[in-house]
Design a protein around this motif. Structure first.
Motif, PDB file in Angstrom:
ATOM      1  N   SER A  57      69.689  19.330 -32.836  1.00 58.74           N
ATOM      2  CA  SER A  57      68.913  19.314 -31.592  1.00 58.74           C
ATOM      3  C   SER A  57      68.918  20.656 -30.877  1.00 58.74           C
ATOM      4  O   SER A  57      68.087  20.909 -30.018  1.00 58.74           O
ATOM      5  N   SER A  58      69.839  21.540 -31.249  1.00 62.49           N
ATOM      6  CA  SER A  58      69.898  22.864 -30.625  1.00 62.49           C
ATOM      7  C   SER A  58      68.811  23.796 -31.160  1.00 62.49           C
ATOM      8  O   SER A  58      68.582  24.879 -30.628  1.00 62.49           O
ATOM      9  N   ASP A  59      68.145  23.357 -32.223  1.00 62.43           N
ATOM     10  CA  ASP A  59      67.090  24.172 -32.831  1.00 62.43           C
ATOM     11  C   ASP A  59      65.927  24.309 -31.844  1.00 62.43           C
ATOM     12  O   ASP A  59      65.290  23.331 -31.465  1.00 62.43           O
ATOM     13  N   LYS A  60      65.637  25.543 -31.437  1.00 62.36           N
ATOM     14  CA  LYS A  60      64.587  25.772 -30.438  1.00 62.36           C
ATOM     15  C   LYS A  60      63.192  25.470 -30.981  1.00 62.36           C
ATOM     16  O   LYS A  60      62.229  25.384 -30.224  1.00 62.36           O
ATOM     17  N   HIS A  61      63.096  25.318 -32.295  1.00 63.85           N
ATOM     18  CA  HIS A  61      61.802  25.044 -32.904  1.00 63.85           C
ATOM     19  C   HIS A  61      61.612  23.554 -33.202  1.00 63.85           C
ATOM     20  O   HIS A  61      60.722  23.183 -33.969  1.00 63.85           O
ATOM     21  N   THR A  62      62.435  22.700 -32.584  1.00 63.24           N
ATOM     22  CA  THR A  62      62.393  21.276 -32.886  1.00 63.24           C
ATOM     23  C   THR A  62      61.007  20.679 -32.669  1.00 63.24           C
ATOM     24  O   THR A  62      60.524  19.882 -33.479  1.00 63.24           O
ATOM     25  N   HIS A  63      60.342  21.048 -31.576  1.00 67.02           N
ATOM     26  CA  HIS A  63      59.020  20.482 -31.276  1.00 67.02           C
ATOM     27  C   HIS A  63      58.026  20.814 -32.393  1.00 67.02           C
ATOM     28  O   HIS A  63      57.278  19.936 -32.859  1.00 67.02           O
ATOM     29  N   ASN A  64      58.025  22.070 -32.825  1.00 68.40           N
ATOM     30  CA  ASN A  64      57.124  22.469 -33.904  1.00 68.40           C
ATOM     31  C   ASN A  64      57.482  21.770 -35.213  1.00 68.40           C
ATOM     32  O   ASN A  64      56.604  21.370 -35.981  1.00 68.40           O
ATOM     33  N   LYS A  65      58.788  21.623 -35.459  1.00 67.25           N
ATOM     34  CA  LYS A  65      59.242  20.951 -36.674  1.00 67.25           C
ATOM     35  C   LYS A  65      58.804  19.489 -36.682  1.00 67.25           C
ATOM     36  O   LYS A  65      58.415  18.953 -37.716  1.00 67.25           O
ATOM     37  N   LEU A  66      58.848  18.861 -35.501  1.00 66.87           N
ATOM     38  CA  LEU A  66      58.439  17.463 -35.391  1.00 66.87           C
ATOM     39  C   LEU A  66      56.968  17.291 -35.767  1.00 66.87           C
ATOM     40  O   LEU A  66      56.605  16.381 -36.515  1.00 66.87           O
ATOM     41  N   GLN A  67      56.127  18.185 -35.271  1.00 62.55           N
ATOM     42  CA  GLN A  67      54.700  18.114 -35.564  1.00 62.55           C
ATOM     43  C   GLN A  67      54.431  18.361 -37.058  1.00 62.55           C
ATOM     44  O   GLN A  67      53.667  17.625 -37.690  1.00 62.55           O
ATOM     45  N   CYS A  68      55.076  19.390 -37.609  1.00 61.98           N
ATOM     46  CA  CYS A  68      54.901  19.696 -39.038  1.00 61.98           C
ATOM     47  C   CYS A  68      55.414  18.560 -39.913  1.00 61.98           C
ATOM     48  O   CYS A  68      54.823  18.245 -40.956  1.00 61.98           O
ATOM     49  N   TRP A  69      56.518  17.961 -39.478  1.00 58.48           N
ATOM     50  CA  TRP A  69      57.107  16.839 -40.221  1.00 58.48           C
ATOM     51  C   TRP A  69      56.122  15.693 -40.339  1.00 58.48           C
ATOM     52  O   TRP A  69      55.880  15.171 -41.435  1.00 58.48           O
ATOM     53  N   GLN A  70      55.524  15.298 -39.214  1.00 54.30           N
ATOM     54  CA  GLN A  70      54.594  14.175 -39.254  1.00 54.30           C
ATOM     55  C   GLN A  70      53.362  14.503 -40.093  1.00 54.30           C
ATOM     56  O   GLN A  70      52.894  13.676 -40.879  1.00 54.30           O
ATOM     57  N   GLU A  71      52.859  15.716 -39.965  1.00 45.42           N
ATOM     58  CA  GLU A  71      51.700  16.126 -40.763  1.00 45.42           C
ATOM     59  C   GLU A  71      52.029  16.086 -42.258  1.00 45.42           C
ATOM     60  O   GLU A  71      51.194  15.698 -43.079  1.00 45.42           O
ATOM     61  N   THR A  72      53.253  16.501 -42.591  1.00 44.18           N
ATOM     62  CA  THR A  72      53.677  16.501 -43.990  1.00 44.18           C
ATOM     63  C   THR A  72      53.766  15.084 -44.544  1.00 44.18           C
ATOM     64  O   THR A  72      53.311  14.802 -45.660  1.00 44.18           O
ATOM     65  N   LEU A  73      54.351  14.166 -43.759  1.00 39.52           N
ATOM     66  CA  LEU A  73      54.466  12.779 -44.209  1.00 39.52           C
ATOM     67  C   LEU A  73      53.092  12.141 -44.403  1.00 39.52           C
ATOM     68  O   LEU A  73      52.873  11.412 -45.384  1.00 39.52           O
TER      69      LEU A  73
END
Length: 246
Positions: free
Chosen positions: A184-200
């Motif tokens: 959760s300390s990853d400052k890019h979490t929001h971007n990772k969340l969006q990319c994750w859903q797009e990937t799935l």
């Protein structure tokens, strides 16, 4: 070192043999394996043997490819028998996710293949993944809680690198859930969340959980396990949910 050299030579030969078979019965898989083979052919056996993550990943990919080719060449009746013998989590991996991987374009393939060949393809959060897996398997074997009933978990390098999936899990309803872990300390979490859903969505993965965690939180592994097990039966088809432990 001699043992590693022998293993490296055997894996290189195995890769060649599987490409030959796949070329006849599964051209898309053959193409993916050839792309991995090209840089490996140029390596000296000692160089290949020294890259433990490459050796480990190659063993995994070749084992998956070998199973698929055996399945692919079986009669429809034998395919049905084989599928029935597989545990639900392996059935999902082999007959759905792995098959999708070589049939669809892997947008990240060239990037992760480079790290893989260099022996730098260690899974992120590897220790956390091991602890979660061990906790779930132990809970199932001990039968200490109904939520562990039928629970099984699997992690695959291809799923991690190509499909943003650290863990695949099933529980009582044998309904597969794909899980992505991140600190959760990853400052890019929001971007990772969006990319994750797009990937799935791209890989046609129907259910997903994005779990961010703070390793400084007491019993964060137990909290992750509880949320993952809850998600296996609680997340509906077409849903991609997020949980944060911090």
């Amino acid at each position: 070192m001699e043992e590693q050299l022998l293993k490296a030579k055997q894996l290189r030969q195995k890769l060649k043999e599987l490409i030959d078979i796949a070329s006849r019965v599964e051209p898309n898989l053959a193409s993916r394996l050839r792309a991995i083979q090209q840089p490996i052919i140029k390596m000296k056996a000692g160089d290949l043997a020294s890259r433990k993550y490459l050796i480990k990943g190659l063993e995994e990919i070749l084992a998956d490819a070998e199973f698929w080719l055996c399945y692919r060449q079986a009669s429809p009746e034998d395919q049905q028998i084989l599928a029935g013998l597989l545990q639900p989590i392996y059935r999902y991996w082999y007959l759905y996710m792995f098959r999708n991987w070589f049939h669809k374009h892997d947008k990240k393939f060239e990037k992760w293949k480079e790290y893989f060949i260099r022996g730098m393809c260690q899974q992120n959060d590897a220790n956390v993944i091991r602890q979660i897996s061990s906790n779930i398997i132990k809970g199932r074997e001990e039968g200490k809680d109904s939520k562990y009933q039928g629970a099984d978990v699997l992690n695959k390098m291809v799923a991690d690198k190509a499909m943003a999936t650290d863990l695949m899990i099933v529980a009582s309803k044998a309904n597969p859930l794909c899980v992505q872990l991140t600190q959760s300390s990853d400052k890019h979490t929001h971007n990772k969340l969006q990319c994750w859903q797009e990937t799935l969505v791209y890989w046609e993965i129907k259910r997903g959980l994005f779990a961010s965690y703070n390793p400084r939180v007491a019993s964060y592994i137990n909290s992750l396990v509880a949320n993952i097990l809850s998600g296996t039966d609680g997340i509906k088809t077409g849903e991609y949910k997020q949980v944060s432990i911090k």
